[in-house]
Design a protein around this motif. Sequence first.
Motif, PDB file in Angstrom:
ATOM      1  N   ALA A 300      30.475   7.921   1.213  1.00 21.74           N
ATOM      2  CA  ALA A 300      30.903   8.773   2.473  1.00 21.74           C
ATOM      3  C   ALA A 300      29.721   8.744   3.608  1.00 21.74           C
ATOM      4  O   ALA A 300      29.776   8.760   4.820  1.00 21.74           O
ATOM      5  CB  ALA A 300      31.031  10.201   2.354  1.00 21.74           C
ATOM      6  N   SER A 301      28.501   8.554   2.997  1.00 22.35           N
ATOM      7  CA  SER A 301      27.144   8.506   3.884  1.00 22.35           C
ATOM      8  C   SER A 301      27.186   7.076   4.788  1.00 22.35           C
ATOM      9  O   SER A 301      26.982   6.906   5.713  1.00 22.35           O
ATOM     10  CB  SER A 301      25.996   8.759   3.336  1.00 22.35           C
ATOM     11  OG  SER A 301      25.823   9.680   2.488  1.00 22.35           O
ATOM     12  N   ILE A 302      27.790   6.124   3.790  1.00 22.77           N
ATOM     13  CA  ILE A 302      27.653   4.709   4.460  1.00 22.77           C
ATOM     14  C   ILE A 302      28.726   4.554   5.373  1.00 22.77           C
ATOM     15  O   ILE A 302      28.613   3.837   6.562  1.00 22.77           O
ATOM     16  CB  ILE A 302      27.819   3.820   3.339  1.00 22.77           C
ATOM     17  CG1 ILE A 302      26.940   3.981   1.935  1.00 22.77           C
ATOM     18  CG2 ILE A 302      27.930   2.283   3.753  1.00 22.77           C
ATOM     19  CD1 ILE A 302      25.463   3.782   2.574  1.00 22.77           C
ATOM     20  N   VAL A 313      32.134  -1.619   6.715  1.00 22.21           N
ATOM     21  CA  VAL A 313      31.485  -1.419   5.634  1.00 22.21           C
ATOM     22  C   VAL A 313      31.496  -2.861   4.940  1.00 22.21           C
ATOM     23  O   VAL A 313      30.411  -3.131   4.217  1.00 22.21           O
ATOM     24  CB  VAL A 313      32.665  -0.740   4.653  1.00 22.21           C
ATOM     25  CG1 VAL A 313      32.088  -0.856   3.293  1.00 22.21           C
ATOM     26  CG2 VAL A 313      32.556   0.626   5.323  1.00 22.21           C
ATOM     27  N   GLN A 314      32.157  -4.098   5.180  1.00 24.71           N
ATOM     28  CA  GLN A 314      32.030  -5.103   4.563  1.00 24.71           C
ATOM     29  C   GLN A 314      30.630  -5.759   5.055  1.00 24.71           C
ATOM     30  O   GLN A 314      30.285  -6.795   4.547  1.00 24.71           O
ATOM     31  CB  GLN A 314      33.076  -5.937   5.166  1.00 24.71           C
ATOM     32  CG  GLN A 314      34.754  -5.740   4.626  1.00 24.71           C
ATOM     33  CD  GLN A 314      35.158  -4.666   5.212  1.00 24.71           C
ATOM     34  OE1 GLN A 314      34.688  -4.082   6.333  1.00 24.71           O
ATOM     35  NE2 GLN A 314      36.209  -4.096   4.813  1.00 24.71           N
ATOM     36  N   GLN A 315      29.906  -5.380   6.114  1.00 29.20           N
ATOM     37  CA  GLN A 315      28.700  -5.725   6.683  1.00 29.20           C
ATOM     38  C   GLN A 315      27.578  -5.233   6.083  1.00 29.20           C
ATOM     39  O   GLN A 315      26.408  -5.757   6.291  1.00 29.20           O
ATOM     40  CB  GLN A 315      28.897  -5.879   8.149  1.00 29.20           C
ATOM     41  CG  GLN A 315      30.091  -6.596   8.740  1.00 29.20           C
ATOM     42  CD  GLN A 315      29.937  -6.335  10.163  1.00 29.20           C
ATOM     43  OE1 GLN A 315      30.165  -5.292  10.878  1.00 29.20           O
ATOM     44  NE2 GLN A 315      29.436  -7.556  11.274  1.00 29.20           N
ATOM     45  N   VAL A 316      27.706  -4.308   5.247  1.00 30.32           N
ATOM     46  CA  VAL A 316      26.628  -3.505   4.695  1.00 30.32           C
ATOM     47  C   VAL A 316      25.650  -4.208   4.047  1.00 30.32           C
ATOM     48  O   VAL A 316      24.481  -4.343   4.034  1.00 30.32           O
ATOM     49  CB  VAL A 316      27.089  -2.415   3.829  1.00 30.32           C
ATOM     50  CG1 VAL A 316      25.714  -1.580   2.948  1.00 30.32           C
ATOM     51  CG2 VAL A 316      27.613  -1.187   4.718  1.00 30.32           C
ATOM     52  N   GLY A 317      26.191  -5.509   3.284  1.00 28.07           N
ATOM     53  CA  GLY A 317      25.402  -6.032   2.129  1.00 28.07           C
ATOM     54  C   GLY A 317      24.597  -7.112   3.189  1.00 28.07           C
ATOM     55  O   GLY A 317      23.284  -7.141   2.817  1.00 28.07           O
ATOM     56  N   ALA A 369      17.290   2.168   5.016  1.00 33.32           N
ATOM     57  CA  ALA A 369      16.776   3.404   4.714  1.00 33.32           C
ATOM     58  C   ALA A 369      17.564   4.307   4.154  1.00 33.32           C
ATOM     59  O   ALA A 369      17.244   5.223   3.311  1.00 33.32           O
ATOM     60  CB  ALA A 369      16.177   3.869   5.738  1.00 33.32           C
ATOM     61  N   LEU A 370      18.781   4.314   4.395  1.00 34.83           N
ATOM     62  CA  LEU A 370      19.882   5.281   4.017  1.00 34.83           C
ATOM     63  C   LEU A 370      20.360   4.959   2.626  1.00 34.83           C
ATOM     64  O   LEU A 370      20.320   5.875   1.856  1.00 34.83           O
ATOM     65  CB  LEU A 370      21.150   5.427   4.978  1.00 34.83           C
ATOM     66  CG  LEU A 370      22.267   6.235   4.545  1.00 34.83           C
ATOM     67  CD1 LEU A 370      21.950   7.821   4.118  1.00 34.83           C
ATOM     68  CD2 LEU A 370      23.325   6.261   5.385  1.00 34.83           C
ATOM     69  N   CYS A 371      20.480   3.700   2.296  1.00 37.22           N
ATOM     70  CA  CYS A 371      20.733   3.186   1.095  1.00 37.22           C
ATOM     71  C   CYS A 371      19.604   3.324  -0.094  1.00 37.22           C
ATOM     72  O   CYS A 371      19.764   3.958  -1.148  1.00 37.22           O
ATOM     73  CB  CYS A 371      21.195   1.749   1.020  1.00 37.22           C
ATOM     74  SG  CYS A 371      22.772   1.402   1.862  1.00 37.22           S
TER      75      CYS A 371
END
Length: 482
Positions: A300-302, A313-317, A369-371
Amino acid sequence: MIIGVDIGTSLTKAVVFDRSGVSIAQACTPSEVHHLPGGRVEQDLDQVVGTVATVVREVASAIDGPVTALALTGQGDGVWMRDEHGNAVRPAISWLDGRANALLAKWQAGGVMREVFRRTGSGMFPGCAAAVLSYLDEHEPEVLDRAAVAGYCVDGVVQRLTGEITVDVSDASLPFLDPATRHYDEKAIASCGLGHRRGLLAEPAPPRAVFHLNAHGAELLGLPSGLPVTAGPFDLPASAIGAGVREPGDGILTAGTTLACQVLTDSAEFDPEGEPAGMFLSTPNVAQYLRAMPAMVGTASIDWACKLLGTEVQQVGSLLAESVPGANGVRALPFLSASGERAPFVDAAARAQFSGLSLEHGRADIMRALCESIAYAARHCFEAAGLSGTLYACGGGVRSAEWTQIFADVLGRSIVIPSDPGVGARGAVLVAAESLGEPFDVELWASNSRTVEFVPENVDFYQRGYADYQASLAAAKGLWRL
């Protein structure tokens, strides 16, 4: 052919597995989650039951051969109030709900939380049944007067499908169950001022109980009347079972809406003077328990960060790969839930923060930083839960290879990830098969997995980063206010 159904907070999934544990049919459909003013989060039981009917009908039509049983699991906590016929007497209050924040702060200051923890080994948080029921008793007593049962998501669906009023021992664990006896602790109930509402708590079902579809449930699902139905454990212990957690000391990280960290133990003993947080969950095996530390927010944070940063979301990596360990000096605390935190500490006022930002930083540093902060929170939870054995992982978060690597490096452990993502449904099906007297080969089911190894030099770096995280957390606690 056992259909496993995982009734999540925002998504209901149904899966059918072959005898080796490989999924051969699956379906999913979203559930509606209503976020209302004042930190209130509610769901509609009718809509959730409708999602179960949708996915069950879809997978049943996709398989060759008759369905032999239905295995249910799903979200825990919150309160799903029903009458004797299974009809909701008010919208369900989600585990995410924060209307009882002030009440929980009062209980924390007055020693109620400590007293309940001493008796049951489970802490409390705003969205747990005790806090929600006490809030309703003060603000909506007429609702409790109309209700026959104050239960949870899974047993709400079970009542609709079978007519039975029941609850799985895992759901009942928080916060009133004595793990040693598997019965409610009456003094814990009384300490929350709920002795006069004791009749709303269904007695926990015996281990591996089997129910059966009634005519209404059969019509709803398009399955034969009398079909065996199992109800639990709820999604946290079901995921542990489905992932392959078998030995005391083994743990599982669930990087889902909740960041859930669990460790298996064969002892009902706990430190009554420890931090009054987390859950002490009974499992289908009467000799085993799960020490669970489910932090309030994970993926949920992401989702929040993606919306804020204008990315998908698909771009997080790829964002994580653009930054470096330590996020170029950006640090974070991940407590983004409006109802604060529940593990490995409880504070309804807990809030997130970012520090070390400058004009030189970009989206990649903020996301990393969040992850990293969520991974530090996982380490904090596992230290409290006593992880000592093999670590498994599941949930949407581990679909990101980059984030999974951060978890492995921060935890300093290899992580075993089942190849099939539906581990909650897998666990429910394994329990159902054993309940029906035809157990599957659990070792064969657990063999379909891969392992992510930690990077030693990153482990050393994150050891220092974790110390900084703990220092930031200690400083922030003095600033939090409701």
